[in-house]
Scaffold this motif. Structure first.
Motif, mmCIF file in Angstrom:
data_model
loop_
_atom_site.group_PDB
_atom_site.id
_atom_site.type_symbol
_atom_site.label_atom_id
_atom_site.label_comp_id
_atom_site.label_asym_id
_atom_site.label_seq_id
_atom_site.Cartn_x
_atom_site.Cartn_y
_atom_site.Cartn_z
ATOM 1 N N GLY A 169 -18.029 -22.778 -1.641
ATOM 2 C CA GLY A 169 -18.618 -21.886 -0.785
ATOM 3 C C GLY A 169 -19.360 -20.722 -1.916
ATOM 4 N N MET A 170 -19.073 -20.500 -3.079
ATOM 5 C CA MET A 170 -19.680 -19.438 -3.740
ATOM 6 C C MET A 170 -21.254 -19.805 -4.303
ATOM 7 S SD MET A 170 -16.686 -17.744 -5.831
ATOM 8 C CE MET A 170 -17.573 -16.316 -6.432
ATOM 9 N N ARG A 171 -22.021 -18.882 -4.520
ATOM 10 C CA ARG A 171 -23.220 -19.129 -5.106
ATOM 11 C C ARG A 171 -22.884 -19.642 -6.397
ATOM 12 N NH1 ARG A 171 -26.975 -14.750 -4.953
ATOM 13 N NH2 ARG A 171 -25.427 -13.416 -5.034
ATOM 14 N N THR A 172 -23.849 -20.440 -7.132
ATOM 15 C CA THR A 172 -23.471 -20.906 -8.403
ATOM 16 C C THR A 172 -24.904 -20.527 -9.443
ATOM 17 O OG1 THR A 172 -24.321 -23.098 -7.876
ATOM 18 C CG2 THR A 172 -22.017 -22.736 -7.716
ATOM 19 N N LEU A 173 -25.318 -19.372 -9.174
ATOM 20 C CA LEU A 173 -26.434 -18.940 -10.037
ATOM 21 C C LEU A 173 -25.900 -18.616 -11.504
ATOM 22 C CD1 LEU A 173 -27.213 -18.396 -7.008
ATOM 23 C CD2 LEU A 173 -29.367 -17.336 -8.260
ATOM 24 N N ARG A 174 -26.856 -18.883 -12.376
ATOM 25 C CA ARG A 174 -26.595 -18.249 -13.767
ATOM 26 C C ARG A 174 -27.886 -17.530 -14.120
ATOM 27 N NH1 ARG A 174 -26.023 -23.795 -13.518
ATOM 28 N NH2 ARG A 174 -27.841 -24.241 -14.534
ATOM 29 N N ASP A 175 -27.833 -17.330 -15.311
ATOM 30 C CA ASP A 175 -29.215 -16.305 -16.034
ATOM 31 C C ASP A 175 -30.393 -17.332 -15.587
ATOM 32 O OD1 ASP A 175 -27.510 -14.348 -16.803
ATOM 33 O OD2 ASP A 175 -27.625 -14.907 -18.846
ATOM 34 N N ASN A 176 -31.487 -16.290 -15.174
ATOM 35 C CA ASN A 176 -32.663 -17.069 -14.842
ATOM 36 C C ASN A 176 -32.734 -18.262 -14.010
ATOM 37 O OD1 ASN A 176 -34.472 -15.317 -16.646
ATOM 38 N ND2 ASN A 176 -33.307 -16.270 -18.457
ATOM 39 N N SER A 177 -31.872 -18.093 -12.947
ATOM 40 C CA SER A 177 -31.730 -19.242 -11.929
ATOM 41 C C SER A 177 -32.407 -18.623 -10.454
ATOM 42 C CB SER A 177 -30.604 -19.668 -11.672
ATOM 43 O OG SER A 177 -29.573 -18.919 -11.537
ATOM 44 N N SER A 178 -32.266 -19.598 -9.753
ATOM 45 C CA SER A 178 -33.198 -19.113 -8.326
ATOM 46 C C SER A 178 -32.866 -19.747 -7.200
ATOM 47 C CB SER A 178 -34.817 -19.160 -8.415
ATOM 48 O OG SER A 178 -35.019 -20.544 -8.766
ATOM 49 N N ARG A 179 -33.128 -19.507 -6.159
ATOM 50 C CA ARG A 179 -33.125 -20.328 -4.835
ATOM 51 C C ARG A 179 -34.327 -20.222 -4.085
ATOM 52 N NH1 ARG A 179 -29.828 -22.194 -7.223
ATOM 53 N NH2 ARG A 179 -27.385 -22.075 -7.054
ATOM 54 N N LEU A 180 -34.624 -21.117 -3.281
ATOM 55 C CA LEU A 180 -35.537 -21.231 -2.215
ATOM 56 C C LEU A 180 -35.095 -21.125 -0.756
ATOM 57 C CD1 LEU A 180 -38.764 -23.375 -3.241
ATOM 58 C CD2 LEU A 180 -38.621 -20.925 -2.942
ATOM 59 N N TYR A 181 -35.299 -19.962 0.001
ATOM 60 C CA TYR A 181 -34.819 -19.950 1.246
ATOM 61 C C TYR A 181 -35.751 -20.408 2.385
ATOM 62 C CZ TYR A 181 -30.712 -17.766 -0.916
ATOM 63 O OH TYR A 181 -29.719 -17.259 -1.909
ATOM 64 N N ILE A 182 -35.622 -21.337 3.079
ATOM 65 C CA ILE A 182 -36.231 -21.566 4.472
ATOM 66 C C ILE A 182 -35.946 -20.736 5.632
ATOM 67 C CG2 ILE A 182 -37.363 -23.284 5.773
ATOM 68 C CD1 ILE A 182 -35.453 -24.401 2.873
ATOM 69 N N ILE A 183 -36.899 -19.911 6.048
ATOM 70 C CA ILE A 183 -36.669 -18.844 7.395
ATOM 71 C C ILE A 183 -37.535 -19.443 8.254
ATOM 72 C CG2 ILE A 183 -36.502 -16.545 8.020
ATOM 73 C CD1 ILE A 183 -36.401 -15.684 4.958
ATOM 74 N N ARG A 184 -36.940 -20.192 9.549
ATOM 75 C CA ARG A 184 -37.688 -20.731 10.359
ATOM 76 C C ARG A 184 -36.970 -19.965 11.812
ATOM 77 N NH1 ARG A 184 -40.813 -25.212 10.958
ATOM 78 N NH2 ARG A 184 -40.338 -25.888 8.695
ATOM 79 N N LYS A 185 -38.259 -19.888 12.621
ATOM 80 C CA LYS A 185 -37.906 -19.485 13.941
ATOM 81 C C LYS A 185 -37.056 -20.401 14.711
ATOM 82 C CE LYS A 185 -40.708 -18.640 18.224
ATOM 83 N NZ LYS A 185 -41.955 -18.600 18.806
ATOM 84 N N GLU A 186 -36.081 -20.161 15.596
ATOM 85 C CA GLU A 186 -35.510 -20.971 16.379
ATOM 86 C C GLU A 186 -36.193 -21.300 17.422
ATOM 87 O OE1 GLU A 186 -31.395 -21.626 16.348
ATOM 88 O OE2 GLU A 186 -32.685 -22.441 14.828
ATOM 89 N N GLU A 187 -36.145 -22.637 17.876
ATOM 90 C CA GLU A 187 -36.955 -22.814 19.109
ATOM 91 C C GLU A 187 -36.164 -22.875 20.423
ATOM 92 O OE1 GLU A 187 -40.059 -23.489 19.112
ATOM 93 O OE2 GLU A 187 -40.223 -23.360 17.109
ATOM 94 N N LYS A 188 -36.533 -22.131 21.508
ATOM 95 C CA LYS A 188 -35.641 -22.121 22.659
ATOM 96 C C LYS A 188 -35.716 -23.444 23.204
ATOM 97 C CE LYS A 188 -35.218 -17.540 21.904
ATOM 98 N NZ LYS A 188 -34.180 -16.698 21.614
ATOM 99 N N GLU A 189 -34.408 -23.799 24.121
ATOM 100 C CA GLU A 189 -34.283 -24.907 24.755
ATOM 101 C C GLU A 189 -35.009 -24.683 26.091
ATOM 102 O OE1 GLU A 189 -30.344 -26.241 24.720
ATOM 103 O OE2 GLU A 189 -30.276 -26.529 22.543
#
Length: 597
Positions: free
Chosen positions: A577-597
């Motif tokens: 459950g922890m992040r596993t980043l090392r030196d010079n590493s990265s993540r891409l995060y997708i931030i998307r609007k929630e569609e209303k039902e």
């Protein structure tokens, strides 16, 4: 240009006298105002570290931003002058020697002049002749540099870029240079194409080494016909094979260079730039060919047309690997000033003819990477190679500088295998992709030599990029530099989707819990926030289950309260459950609007 909130200016000098007139200096624009606080921001560097943003406070005196050769990665033509109230951004639609000077007097008068570098300029006007300067682009903002830079990018998209590739999605290409070097082989390239197609790559560019007898950098520039040793069947047959796979096919050219060991040099030593070709300086083992001459321009156009037609090219990579020197023309005016400007006009004439004759042709200019990244070349190019640096840590600053001034949809960025050929640093391929995705990624590796997991990871990268390609190429780019970490975002017009790059430069133990904020979301929406998968091997996937970085929250919370990230390292190392980043590493995060039902 009302839709881009931008003004352009130019000067036209007309000689209506009976006597000849010699121009020694003529600028494109001039601005004067008063301010007690003045700072100047420029984008400077050198090969492999281009477009580094630098800000200088000006007390009194003159600050000069200039190039004495092509527009160059050393000093971009763009200059930003900021006061306590206003921001002025200037650039030039020009690819030659430029100068912008900012003078502040003891009485707080500020005087800005921008145009062709007068040290490299002279022009003779006869009766009833005129000279027209390049256009100077002028932008004003009351909200600071970021808004001025955004206006420039908008102006480039609306008024500078043209042709059929202006608004198209740019393809993902595979380049042969880093893997095959000067020895591309038609059989190997054909195999690479088949493997590339399976991975989702959309085209092949055969780089240096396909022509003449080009086994190293010292020979064959100017002999633009297929090397029969490497391409016994000719380029046309290879092009047919690659087109059969449904891929774009392209070739690298360096029309502006000429090798001493070439047929062209033996036939036309007079075409070499310099008073005496045998004594002219070499740069990267080559001379310059004199594009100020109309006969050389005609030869270049005919040569390009012949190869474009015979190979049915879709793509040209326009190389330029050395600076100008020994400035002298063997025809017409010998003065360096006329030659410098006539050379650029000759270059533009060639590009203008080719783009009008072949409107579907994709031209990428690649002048040693970040050279000639300017508005003049963007009038003809679908994209420009931002840099040859494929080390993502080095490229953070390069891409930030270039991305401030130029749209991401014109910035081509390389992804090469490890270790990096220039820095020797090994950084995981997912991080290389994450950084390169903000623009047009171009792979420079051999998929035929990759392992099964490497191919799987590369295919996942390409599929992800294609799914978000409109966002990565045409979204609104923002930068947050925060010491040990770099945050980039790119968002669409209605803020329903935001992509975020998180880049960690150095991993530290027992630090304060990190938070991520996103200013580009709307406080009126709810969003899902999730990381793109990033395992490099199946073993890593088994050891480190997907991090629990998946949230649903309001845009107001994301904008002002932020998200608390899970720890990266605990007293027991990495746990589930922890992040596993090392030196010079990265993540891409997708931030998307929630569609209303």
């Amino acid at each position: 240009f009302y839709s881009a909130d931008t003004i352009t200016r130019r000067s036209v000098v007309f000689n209506d006298s009976d006597s000849p007139l010699t121009l020694r200096s003529v600028a494109s624009s001039q601005i004067d105002f008063r301010s007690d606080e003045v700072s100047v921001t420029t984008f400077n560097g050198a090969w492999g570290r281009e477009k580094m943003r630098k800000t200088t406070t000006l007390s009194t005196g003159t600050f000069i931003n200039e190039s004495r050769t092509i527009s160059s990665g050393e000093n971009d033509p763009a200059v930003i002058v900021s006061t306590s109230r206003d921001t002025y951004l200037m650039s030039l639609v020009y690819s030659g020697p430029h100068r912008t000077s900012v003078t502040k007097t003891n009485h707080d008068s500020v005087h800005i002049v921008s145009g062709i570098n007068p040290d490299m300029f002279m022009w003779k006007l006869g009766k009833d002749e005129f000279f027209e300067t390049p256009e100077s682009v002028l932008i004003h903002s009351e909200k600071g540099e970021e808004e001025a830079e955004k206006k420039l990018r908008n102006f480039i998209n609306k008024a500078i870029r043209r042709g059929l590739w202006k608004d198209r999605m740019k393809p993902i290409m595979l380049n042969t240079w880093d893997t095959l070097g000067y020895s591309p082989d038609e059989g190997e390239v054909a195999v690479m194409a088949k493997e590339a197609k399976k991975l989702g790559i959309e085209g092949i560019v055969v780089d240096d080494g396909w022509f003449g007898a080009r086994d190293d950098e010292k020979t064959s520039l100017g002999d633009w016909y297929p090397d029969t040793k490497h391409f016994p069947s000719g380029i046309k047959e290879l092009a047919n094979e690659i087109h059969y796979e449904g891929l774009f096919f392209g070739l690298w050219f360096e029309i502006e260079g000429i090798s001493e060991r070439s047929r062209l040099y033996k036939a036309h030593p007079d075409w070499v730039v310099g008073k005496d070709a045998s004594r002219s300086a070499l740069g990267r083992s080559q001379h310059l060919i004199d594009l100020s001459r109309s006969d050389v321009q005609d030869w270049a156009i005919d040569t390009l047309v012949g190869i474009i037609e015979s190979a049915n090219l879709d793509y040209i990579r326009w190389g330029f690997s050395r600076f100008q020197s020994d400035i002298w023309s063997n025809v017409g005016e010998k003065d360096t000033g006329e030659w410098c400007h006539r050379y650029i006009l000759g270059l533009y004439r060639i590009l203008d003819t080719i783009t009008k004759t072949y409107p579907n042709l994709y031209i990428e200019t690649a002048s040693r990477g970040g050279l000639r990244l300017d508005l003049g070349m963007l009038s003809y190019s679908a994209s420009i190679r931002m840099t040859e640096c494929s080390d993502p840590l080095m490229r953070l600053e390069i891409e930030e500088g270039a991305g401030r001034l130029y749209p991401l949809s014109v910035l081509s960025v390389p992804i090469a295998s490890n270790p990096d050929r220039y820095t020797g640093r090994s950084i995981d391929m997912d991080t290389k992709f994450n950084v390169s995705a903000f623009g047009i990624p171009q792979y420079s590796l051999n998929p035929h030599e990759m392992g099964k997991m490497e191919k799987f990871a590369l295919k996942q990268q390409i599929e992800f990029y294609k799914a978000y390609r409109p966002l990565f190429q045409y979204g609104d780019f923002h930068i947050q530099e925060e010491g040990n970490r770099t945050i980039w975002t790119v968002s669409n017009g209605d803020k329903s989707v935001v992509m975020m790059l998180y880049y960690l430069k150095r991993n530290k133990m027992n630090t304060t819990a990190e938070k991520l904020y996103c200013d580009e979301v709307s406080p009126d929406y709810d969003y899902t926030f999730i990381a793109r998968e990033h395992w490099e091997t199946m073993e890593q996937r088994a050891l480190y289950p997907q991090e629990t970085e998946c949230y649903t929250l309001g845009g107001d919370a994301l904008k002002w309260a932020g998200i608390s990230l899970s720890d990266n390292v605990s007293g027991n190392g990495n746990e589930e459950g922890m992040r596993t980043l090392r030196d010079n590493s990265s993540r891409l995060y997708i931030i998307r609007k929630e569609e209303k039902e």
